[in-house]
Design a protein around this motif. Structure first.
Motif, PDB file in Angstrom:
ATOM      1  N   TYR A  76     -12.363  -4.326  -3.531  1.00 17.65           N
ATOM      2  CA  TYR A  76     -11.495  -5.223  -2.433  1.00 17.65           C
ATOM      3  C   TYR A  76     -10.736  -6.711  -3.539  1.00 17.65           C
ATOM      4  CZ  TYR A  76      -9.145  -8.621   1.329  1.00 17.65           C
ATOM      5  OH  TYR A  76      -8.791  -9.327   1.735  1.00 17.65           O
ATOM      6  N   ASP A  77     -11.739  -6.871  -3.965  1.00 18.61           N
ATOM      7  CA  ASP A  77     -11.415  -8.125  -5.666  1.00 18.61           C
ATOM      8  C   ASP A  77     -11.351  -7.649  -6.915  1.00 18.61           C
ATOM      9  OD1 ASP A  77     -13.200  -9.412  -3.226  1.00 18.61           O
ATOM     10  OD2 ASP A  77     -14.784  -9.353  -4.453  1.00 18.61           O
ATOM     11  N   SER A  78     -10.277  -6.823  -6.925  1.00 16.57           N
ATOM     12  CA  SER A  78      -9.677  -5.939  -7.947  1.00 16.57           C
ATOM     13  C   SER A  78      -8.279  -7.119  -8.391  1.00 16.57           C
ATOM     14  CB  SER A  78      -9.182  -4.636  -8.194  1.00 16.57           C
ATOM     15  OG  SER A  78      -8.696  -3.923  -7.483  1.00 16.57           O
ATOM     16  N   PRO A  79      -8.443  -7.269  -9.505  1.00 15.80           N
ATOM     17  CA  PRO A  79      -7.037  -8.193  -9.694  1.00 15.80           C
ATOM     18  C   PRO A  79      -5.341  -6.706  -9.778  1.00 15.80           C
ATOM     19  CG  PRO A  79      -8.120  -7.415 -11.851  1.00 15.80           C
ATOM     20  CD  PRO A  79      -8.802  -6.782 -10.805  1.00 15.80           C
ATOM     21  N   GLU A  80      -6.070  -5.716  -9.532  1.00 13.51           N
ATOM     22  CA  GLU A  80      -4.868  -4.627  -8.816  1.00 13.51           C
ATOM     23  C   GLU A  80      -4.699  -4.939  -7.524  1.00 13.51           C
ATOM     24  OE1 GLU A  80      -7.498  -2.911 -11.718  1.00 13.51           O
ATOM     25  OE2 GLU A  80      -7.919  -3.902 -10.362  1.00 13.51           O
ATOM     26  N   TYR A  81      -5.855  -5.096  -6.396  1.00 14.86           N
ATOM     27  CA  TYR A  81      -5.271  -5.200  -5.500  1.00 14.86           C
ATOM     28  C   TYR A  81      -4.892  -6.806  -4.809  1.00 14.86           C
ATOM     29  CZ  TYR A  81      -5.516  -4.728  -0.503  1.00 14.86           C
ATOM     30  OH  TYR A  81      -4.871  -4.383   1.027  1.00 14.86           O
ATOM     31  N   GLN A  82      -5.456  -7.719  -5.510  1.00 15.53           N
ATOM     32  CA  GLN A  82      -5.439  -8.504  -4.913  1.00 15.53           C
ATOM     33  C   GLN A  82      -3.875  -8.815  -5.023  1.00 15.53           C
ATOM     34  OE1 GLN A  82      -7.310 -10.996  -3.203  1.00 15.53           O
ATOM     35  NE2 GLN A  82      -8.092  -9.179  -2.737  1.00 15.53           N
ATOM     36  N   ALA A  83      -3.021  -8.364  -5.876  1.00 13.93           N
ATOM     37  CA  ALA A  83      -2.208  -8.976  -6.546  1.00 13.93           C
ATOM     38  C   ALA A  83      -1.005  -8.254  -5.283  1.00 13.93           C
ATOM     39  CB  ALA A  83      -1.572  -7.708  -8.169  1.00 13.93           C
ATOM     40  N   LEU A  84      -1.659  -7.453  -4.121  1.00 14.90           N
ATOM     41  CA  LEU A  84      -0.754  -6.733  -3.346  1.00 14.90           C
ATOM     42  C   LEU A  84      -0.972  -7.650  -2.019  1.00 14.90           C
ATOM     43  CD1 LEU A  84      -1.278  -3.380  -4.291  1.00 14.90           C
ATOM     44  CD2 LEU A  84       1.053  -4.045  -4.381  1.00 14.90           C
ATOM     45  N   VAL A  85      -2.128  -8.262  -1.835  1.00 14.04           N
ATOM     46  CA  VAL A  85      -2.369  -9.371  -0.845  1.00 14.04           C
ATOM     47  C   VAL A  85      -1.163 -10.439   0.033  1.00 14.04           C
ATOM     48  CG1 VAL A  85      -3.880 -10.986   0.330  1.00 14.04           C
ATOM     49  CG2 VAL A  85      -4.886  -9.534  -1.550  1.00 14.04           C
ATOM     50  N   SER A  86      -0.724 -10.731  -1.497  1.00 17.62           N
ATOM     51  CA  SER A  86       0.390 -11.184  -0.253  1.00 17.62           C
ATOM     52  C   SER A  86       1.797 -10.977   0.480  1.00 17.62           C
ATOM     53  CB  SER A  86       1.119 -11.839  -1.338  1.00 17.62           C
ATOM     54  OG  SER A  86       1.685 -11.768  -1.987  1.00 17.62           O
ATOM     55  N   LEU A  87       2.279  -9.623  -0.905  1.00 19.81           N
ATOM     56  CA  LEU A  87       2.702  -8.769   0.472  1.00 19.81           C
ATOM     57  C   LEU A  87       2.754  -7.531   1.475  1.00 19.81           C
ATOM     58  CD1 LEU A  87       5.391  -6.889   0.121  1.00 19.81           C
ATOM     59  CD2 LEU A  87       4.510  -5.080  -1.252  1.00 19.81           C
ATOM     60  N   ARG A  88       1.191  -7.804   1.543  1.00 21.73           N
ATOM     61  CA  ARG A  88       0.264  -6.974   2.678  1.00 21.73           C
ATOM     62  C   ARG A  88       0.409  -7.527   3.738  1.00 21.73           C
ATOM     63  NH1 ARG A  88      -6.006  -7.332   2.617  1.00 21.73           N
ATOM     64  NH2 ARG A  88      -5.095  -9.993   2.953  1.00 21.73           N
ATOM     65  N   ASP A  89      -0.003  -8.945   3.643  1.00 22.04           N
ATOM     66  CA  ASP A  89       0.490  -9.888   4.868  1.00 22.04           C
ATOM     67  C   ASP A  89       1.141 -10.055   5.459  1.00 22.04           C
ATOM     68  OD1 ASP A  89      -2.434 -10.365   4.699  1.00 22.04           O
ATOM     69  OD2 ASP A  89      -2.393 -11.774   3.838  1.00 22.04           O
ATOM     70  N   GLU A  90       2.752  -9.748   4.589  1.00 25.31           N
ATOM     71  CA  GLU A  90       3.956 -10.116   4.837  1.00 25.31           C
ATOM     72  C   GLU A  90       4.381  -8.756   6.020  1.00 25.31           C
ATOM     73  OE1 GLU A  90       6.818 -10.176   1.703  1.00 25.31           O
ATOM     74  OE2 GLU A  90       5.519 -12.725   0.937  1.00 25.31           O
ATOM     75  N   VAL A  91       3.944  -7.581   5.273  1.00 24.85           N
ATOM     76  CA  VAL A  91       4.015  -6.655   5.745  1.00 24.85           C
ATOM     77  C   VAL A  91       3.331  -5.699   6.585  1.00 24.85           C
ATOM     78  CG1 VAL A  91       4.079  -3.809   5.652  1.00 24.85           C
ATOM     79  CG2 VAL A  91       5.105  -5.929   3.826  1.00 24.85           C
ATOM     80  N   LEU A  92       2.294  -5.988   6.478  1.00 20.63           N
ATOM     81  CA  LEU A  92       0.890  -5.988   8.232  1.00 20.63           C
ATOM     82  C   LEU A  92       0.235  -6.641   8.560  1.00 20.63           C
ATOM     83  CD1 LEU A  92      -1.374  -4.402   6.553  1.00 20.63           C
ATOM     84  CD2 LEU A  92      -0.175  -2.856   6.130  1.00 20.63           C
ATOM     85  N   GLN A  93      -0.824  -6.779   9.451  1.00 22.55           N
ATOM     86  CA  GLN A  93      -2.068  -8.076   9.836  1.00 22.55           C
ATOM     87  C   GLN A  93      -3.080  -6.784   9.422  1.00 22.55           C
ATOM     88  OE1 GLN A  93      -1.593  -9.816  13.380  1.00 22.55           O
ATOM     89  NE2 GLN A  93      -3.821  -9.953  13.345  1.00 22.55           N
ATOM     90  N   PRO A  94      -4.081  -6.951   8.367  1.00 23.36           N
ATOM     91  CA  PRO A  94      -5.221  -5.678   8.486  1.00 23.36           C
ATOM     92  C   PRO A  94      -6.290  -6.206   9.131  1.00 23.36           C
ATOM     93  CG  PRO A  94      -5.320  -7.142   6.434  1.00 23.36           C
ATOM     94  CD  PRO A  94      -3.694  -7.769   7.257  1.00 23.36           C
ATOM     95  N   THR A  95      -7.576  -5.351   9.196  1.00 25.83           N
ATOM     96  CA  THR A  95      -8.592  -5.894   9.446  1.00 25.83           C
ATOM     97  C   THR A  95      -9.438  -4.793   8.746  1.00 25.83           C
ATOM     98  OG1 THR A  95      -8.427  -6.148  11.926  1.00 25.83           O
ATOM     99  CG2 THR A  95     -10.320  -5.825  11.252  1.00 25.83           C
ATOM    100  N   PHE A  96     -10.206  -5.019   7.899  1.00 28.20           N
ATOM    101  CA  PHE A  96     -10.976  -3.370   7.054  1.00 28.20           C
ATOM    102  C   PHE A  96     -12.116  -3.752   7.503  1.00 28.20           C
ATOM    103  CE2 PHE A  96      -7.729  -4.446   3.255  1.00 28.20           C
ATOM    104  CZ  PHE A  96      -6.969  -2.905   3.498  1.00 28.20           C
ATOM    105  N   ILE A  97     -12.908  -3.278   7.387  1.00 25.75           N
ATOM    106  CA  ILE A  97     -14.131  -2.739   7.763  1.00 25.75           C
ATOM    107  C   ILE A  97     -14.802  -1.907   6.824  1.00 25.75           C
ATOM    108  CG2 ILE A  97     -14.325  -3.980  10.238  1.00 25.75           C
ATOM    109  CD1 ILE A  97     -15.199  -0.578  11.046  1.00 25.75           C
ATOM    110  N   VAL A  98     -16.082  -2.121   6.256  1.00 31.27           N
ATOM    111  CA  VAL A  98     -17.135  -1.342   5.521  1.00 31.27           C
ATOM    112  C   VAL A  98     -18.170  -0.251   6.035  1.00 31.27           C
ATOM    113  CG1 VAL A  98     -18.459  -0.774   3.191  1.00 31.27           C
ATOM    114  CG2 VAL A  98     -16.303  -2.172   3.597  1.00 31.27           C
ATOM    115  N   LEU A  99     -18.541   0.640   6.330  1.00 31.73           N
ATOM    116  CA  LEU A  99     -19.770   2.147   7.253  1.00 31.73           C
ATOM    117  C   LEU A  99     -20.256   2.252   6.006  1.00 31.73           C
ATOM    118  CD1 LEU A  99     -17.893   3.266   9.789  1.00 31.73           C
ATOM    119  CD2 LEU A  99     -19.271   0.834  10.501  1.00 31.73           C
TER     120      LEU A  99
END
Length: 94
Positions: free
Chosen positions: A69-92
């Motif tokens: 989640y904290d990786s540069p690869e994923y963080q580079a997509l966060v602004s696009l993610r937030d334009e396209v969807l409203q996520p909720t992530f949990i970890v089990l």
């Protein structure tokens, strides 16, 4: 101890969903993530829940999920993610 990233999303822009989901799914492998399910939400059996889609990805540990989640690869997509969807992530953890 295996850990599972569970994601739920309310999709804001279906026409751009693949623009985010394709690149996002490519970020899992480097951190040991193995997608198990990625699908539209079929039904809610009890209570209320406002999501259109769900995702389950298995990782070796919860620390690996956080590293992804904290990786540069994923963080580079966060602004696009937030334009396209409203996520909720949990970890089990198992």
């Amino acid at each position: 101890m295996a850990a599972y990233l569970i994601g739920f999303a309310k999709i804001k822009d279906k026409t751009r969903m693949a623009e985010y989901s394709g690149p996002a799914s490519q970020t899992f492998a480097k951190y040991g993530g193995q997608p198990i399910a990625r699908t539209a939400l079929k039904m809610t059996l009890a209570g209320s829940f406002d999501a259109d889609a769900a995702l389950i990805v298995k990782f070796e540990t919860a620390a690996k999920v956080k590293e992804w989640y904290d990786s540069p690869e994923y963080q580079a997509l966060v602004s696009l993610r937030d334009e396209v969807l409203q996520p909720t992530f949990i970890v089990l953890e198992e």
